[in-house]
Design a protein around this motif. Sequence first.
Motif, PDB file in Angstrom:
ATOM      1  N   THR A 146      60.298  27.535  81.394  1.00  0.00           N
ATOM      2  CA  THR A 146      58.740  27.393  81.718  1.00  0.00           C
ATOM      3  C   THR A 146      58.485  28.670  81.948  1.00  0.00           C
ATOM      4  OG1 THR A 146      59.505  27.345  84.157  1.00  0.00           O
ATOM      5  CG2 THR A 146      59.418  25.315  82.880  1.00  0.00           C
ATOM      6  N   PRO A 147      56.953  29.165  82.048  1.00  0.00           N
ATOM      7  CA  PRO A 147      56.645  30.488  82.258  1.00  0.00           C
ATOM      8  C   PRO A 147      56.844  30.993  83.742  1.00  0.00           C
ATOM      9  CG  PRO A 147      54.610  29.215  81.253  1.00  0.00           C
ATOM     10  CD  PRO A 147      55.861  28.131  81.750  1.00  0.00           C
ATOM     11  N   GLN A 148      57.200  29.914  84.614  1.00  0.00           N
ATOM     12  CA  GLN A 148      57.343  30.235  85.959  1.00  0.00           C
ATOM     13  C   GLN A 148      58.731  31.188  85.947  1.00  0.00           C
ATOM     14  OE1 GLN A 148      56.278  27.198  85.080  1.00  0.00           O
ATOM     15  NE2 GLN A 148      54.179  27.855  85.936  1.00  0.00           N
ATOM     16  N   ARG A 163      57.715  19.390  84.729  1.00  0.00           N
ATOM     17  CA  ARG A 163      56.192  19.849  85.143  1.00  0.00           C
ATOM     18  C   ARG A 163      55.225  19.095  84.735  1.00  0.00           C
ATOM     19  NH1 ARG A 163      52.226  22.314  82.510  1.00  0.00           N
ATOM     20  NH2 ARG A 163      53.683  22.197  80.689  1.00  0.00           N
ATOM     21  N   LEU A 164      55.671  18.360  83.642  1.00  0.00           N
ATOM     22  CA  LEU A 164      54.347  17.592  82.795  1.00  0.00           C
ATOM     23  C   LEU A 164      54.410  16.179  83.593  1.00  0.00           C
ATOM     24  CD1 LEU A 164      54.935  18.234  79.358  1.00  0.00           C
ATOM     25  CD2 LEU A 164      52.748  18.499  80.553  1.00  0.00           C
ATOM     26  N   GLY A 165      55.693  15.910  84.375  1.00  0.00           N
ATOM     27  CA  GLY A 165      55.597  14.582  85.069  1.00  0.00           C
ATOM     28  C   GLY A 165      56.589  13.403  84.322  1.00  0.00           C
ATOM     29  N   TYR A 166      57.260  13.806  83.190  1.00  0.00           N
ATOM     30  CA  TYR A 166      58.142  12.754  82.557  1.00  0.00           C
ATOM     31  C   TYR A 166      59.466  12.833  83.202  1.00  0.00           C
ATOM     32  CZ  TYR A 166      55.427  13.019  78.385  1.00  0.00           C
ATOM     33  OH  TYR A 166      54.192  12.997  77.499  1.00  0.00           O
ATOM     34  N   LEU A 167      59.865  13.622  84.165  1.00  0.00           N
ATOM     35  CA  LEU A 167      60.858  13.594  85.158  1.00  0.00           C
ATOM     36  C   LEU A 167      60.514  13.483  86.429  1.00  0.00           C
ATOM     37  CD1 LEU A 167      63.433  16.135  83.643  1.00  0.00           C
ATOM     38  CD2 LEU A 167      63.240  13.753  83.097  1.00  0.00           C
ATOM     39  N   ARG A 168      61.362  12.666  87.356  1.00  0.00           N
ATOM     40  CA  ARG A 168      60.891  12.512  88.654  1.00  0.00           C
ATOM     41  C   ARG A 168      61.822  13.718  89.436  1.00  0.00           C
ATOM     42  NH1 ARG A 168      61.820   6.642  87.851  1.00  0.00           N
ATOM     43  NH2 ARG A 168      59.729   5.414  88.578  1.00  0.00           N
ATOM     44  N   PRO A 169      61.482  14.230  90.615  1.00  0.00           N
ATOM     45  CA  PRO A 169      62.353  15.164  91.370  1.00  0.00           C
ATOM     46  C   PRO A 169      63.706  14.698  91.474  1.00  0.00           C
ATOM     47  CG  PRO A 169      60.211  14.606  92.525  1.00  0.00           C
ATOM     48  CD  PRO A 169      60.316  13.630  91.336  1.00  0.00           C
ATOM     49  N   THR A 170      63.991  13.499  91.573  1.00  0.00           N
ATOM     50  CA  THR A 170      65.584  13.179  91.668  1.00  0.00           C
ATOM     51  C   THR A 170      66.420  13.240  90.418  1.00  0.00           C
ATOM     52  OG1 THR A 170      64.810  10.592  91.229  1.00  0.00           O
ATOM     53  CG2 THR A 170      65.165  11.430  93.610  1.00  0.00           C
ATOM     54  N   ASP A 171      65.825  13.472  89.207  1.00  0.00           N
ATOM     55  CA  ASP A 171      66.244  13.576  87.929  1.00  0.00           C
ATOM     56  C   ASP A 171      66.785  14.942  87.784  1.00  0.00           C
ATOM     57  OD1 ASP A 171      65.605  10.932  87.149  1.00  0.00           O
ATOM     58  OD2 ASP A 171      63.617  11.523  86.299  1.00  0.00           O
TER      59      ASP A 171
END
Length: 783
Positions: free
Chosen positions: A64-66, A654-662
């Motif tokens: 990611t750019p970050q 970042r896009l939302g395909y993964l949850r924070p728990t993934d």
Amino acid sequence: MGAGIAAHLANVGLRVLLMDMVPKALTDEEQAQGLTFEDRAVRNRLAEAGKARLLQESPSPLYTPQALDLIETGNFEDDLHRLSEVDWIIEAIVEDLGAKRALLERVEPYWREGTVVSTNTSGISIARMVEGRSPAFRRHFLGTHFFNPPRYLPLLELIPHPETDPKIVEDMRRFAEVKLGKGVVVAKDTPNFIANRIGTYGLLVTYRTMEAMGLSVEAVDAITGEAMGRPKSATFRTLDVVGLDTFLHVANNVVANVSDPDEKAAFRAPDVFRTMVERGLVGQKRGAGFYKQVRENGEKKILALDLKTLEYRPRQAFSAPSLVAGQGKDLKTRLERLLFADDVAGRFAWEVTKKTLLYAAAKVGEIADSPADIDRAMKLGFGWSLGPFELWDLLGVRRVAERMKKEGETLPDWVEALLREPEPAFYRQEGTEVVVFGRGGYAPIVLPPEALSLKRLKAAGRTIGGNRSASLVDLGDGVLALEFHSKGNALGTDIVAVANEAFRLLDDHFDGLVVGNEGKNFSAGANLMLMLMEAEDENWDEIDRLVREFQAFTLRIKYARRPVVAAPFGMTLGGGYEVAAAADRIVAAAETYMGLVETAVGLIPAGGGTKEFLLRMVERVPEGVKLDLQPLVNHAFETIAMAKVSTSGEDARRLGYLRPTDAVVPNREHLLAEAKRAVLELVRTGYTPPAPRKIPVVGEPGYATMRLGIYQLQNRRAITDHDAVIADKLAFVLAGGRVPKGTLVDEQYLLDLEREAFLSLIGMPKTQARMAHMLKTGKPLRN
């Protein structure tokens, strides 16, 4: 290369200080700004430029750019004292022994004992590089040869010299494998180490065989690509990417550092290569090499170089019966039909393969301890489907050896010893262990504790069910695996049938399930060809049945009595993502390209993907907090409508395909073991299946908001009329249909909306045209 390595270290969360030389002159821009050599902006310019380029390169070296925020810049004159702050110093300057030795001499006064120092060299002697350094410094020094680009090529060759502390080698191996996600091979300190030694030899053999047989650049690339189990870029397109000047440097390094006159001659590059370099025809970085892209009448065309005249001409198609016979076949069939064919392609491929196998066999013990290390290096560094010894096994060790001898070749003594075995094979399965034959006989290949191999488990008899498209494999410790292995891992009724058997086994015999495989990609989605055929035949009831069946499949994953963890990697698109999204957890590889891409073929996700992505947006609102859902639903709409695909596992988050728990795992070879651990952790903490929940929707007002956006895009002609039709159907589903804002709906209601939209769209001629175009060309059609 230094910036690329820095980028990959930052990708995995490490802080990096990237240093380069102080420039020798001010730029015009710097002079206009009144800057001098005292200004840090000038002194750090080269390192800053390297850092800035990371955002411009394609494919991106950054997850990611970050990640760029973790890279700080400096220079060799002002910042060497900061080396006392770091844990690992990597030298990655020009490939010149004198320059590297001079820099290491400057480094040592600031080095503190315990800090690892390594050189990123493609073939210079590691021992000679640290001559004159203190014994403690030498003990902490080794080669770390990253392959370019560092993010995408997994091979890392570790090259100790005689004085390197063995503990440092082992610690670096573990760190590189677990933290950096690298496939590590320990090489001997010999010219060009392992992969470049074998790869360079093979390429020069390829050229000489080509010259002897009078073949063209295009003909060689047609033979030496996928037909031989190599990357699509084959031989000369690969050289254009690498750079012919770089290749000559690597080849010359062997010529200068080996004593065998025959080997020197084998690595001496042809005169035509030298002439090309003199003329600047080195490849993509100069715009011309063995191929050149030009524009004619506004269209891009690729020209090929005639190596006799060094003039460019239109590419010439090449085919041969053996190539045609192998098209669409599995690798073993392709190779056998090519290598044992008596046509020009077969004779060429056999000669190149024979010479490469013999050279690799001769170098066992000299450049690497084991044939397995050579095989691993060629697969991870050069993208070969099989290493030399795996290929030899596949073709039949005795069959190949007898043909070699018949043609007057001499085999190494250790290969002759293998031939005395009743059933000679370089690799052999013994229970769940694999052994490899080398100069000392058979020895086990030990997997690290983080790795788990379905191939090994299946060979050991741990398959407990399946069909031609999927298998059920016992991973041990009460965990079952559902493995896809259909063509392209496309999802169809065969896989659903095996999955249903898995759910039955979960109820009584297993504690949890991992959904994963060891293919090229996790899954690029449902069987598009089947859907198109049914649509063209107007079998609407059958399509409705297939969609309902797939929706039921993803719901069974979500509400299974035992925990389910998905282990996606590579392309995880459409239905592939829908399967992963239904699991309790996703443990994704760092290189996961995840997305709901159905709009590209005129459809919307209908296996639960639209519903699950909406749920992920709703979950972002903390319980009890009143927050306008519309911006989150708009994000879901934009992401799905534009068929956005993540560029990495972290980008999927970042896009939302993964949850924070993934989780995201750097090393794909560790993926299945990490997924299994996730299952066991869910079991240990007292897993209970999720309870069905009501989902708040934005309703008619939200639908109107999204429709306004569609209208504006359509009015600006940013989208086609059919794009607008697809987007409208998607907006209707995401809004929850014609209900008041804030209405709570259940999952089945949203699944019904998905299915109805899907059936409506697949009946449209323009959607069927998009599906057919994608199947034919692999590219989307904007009609």
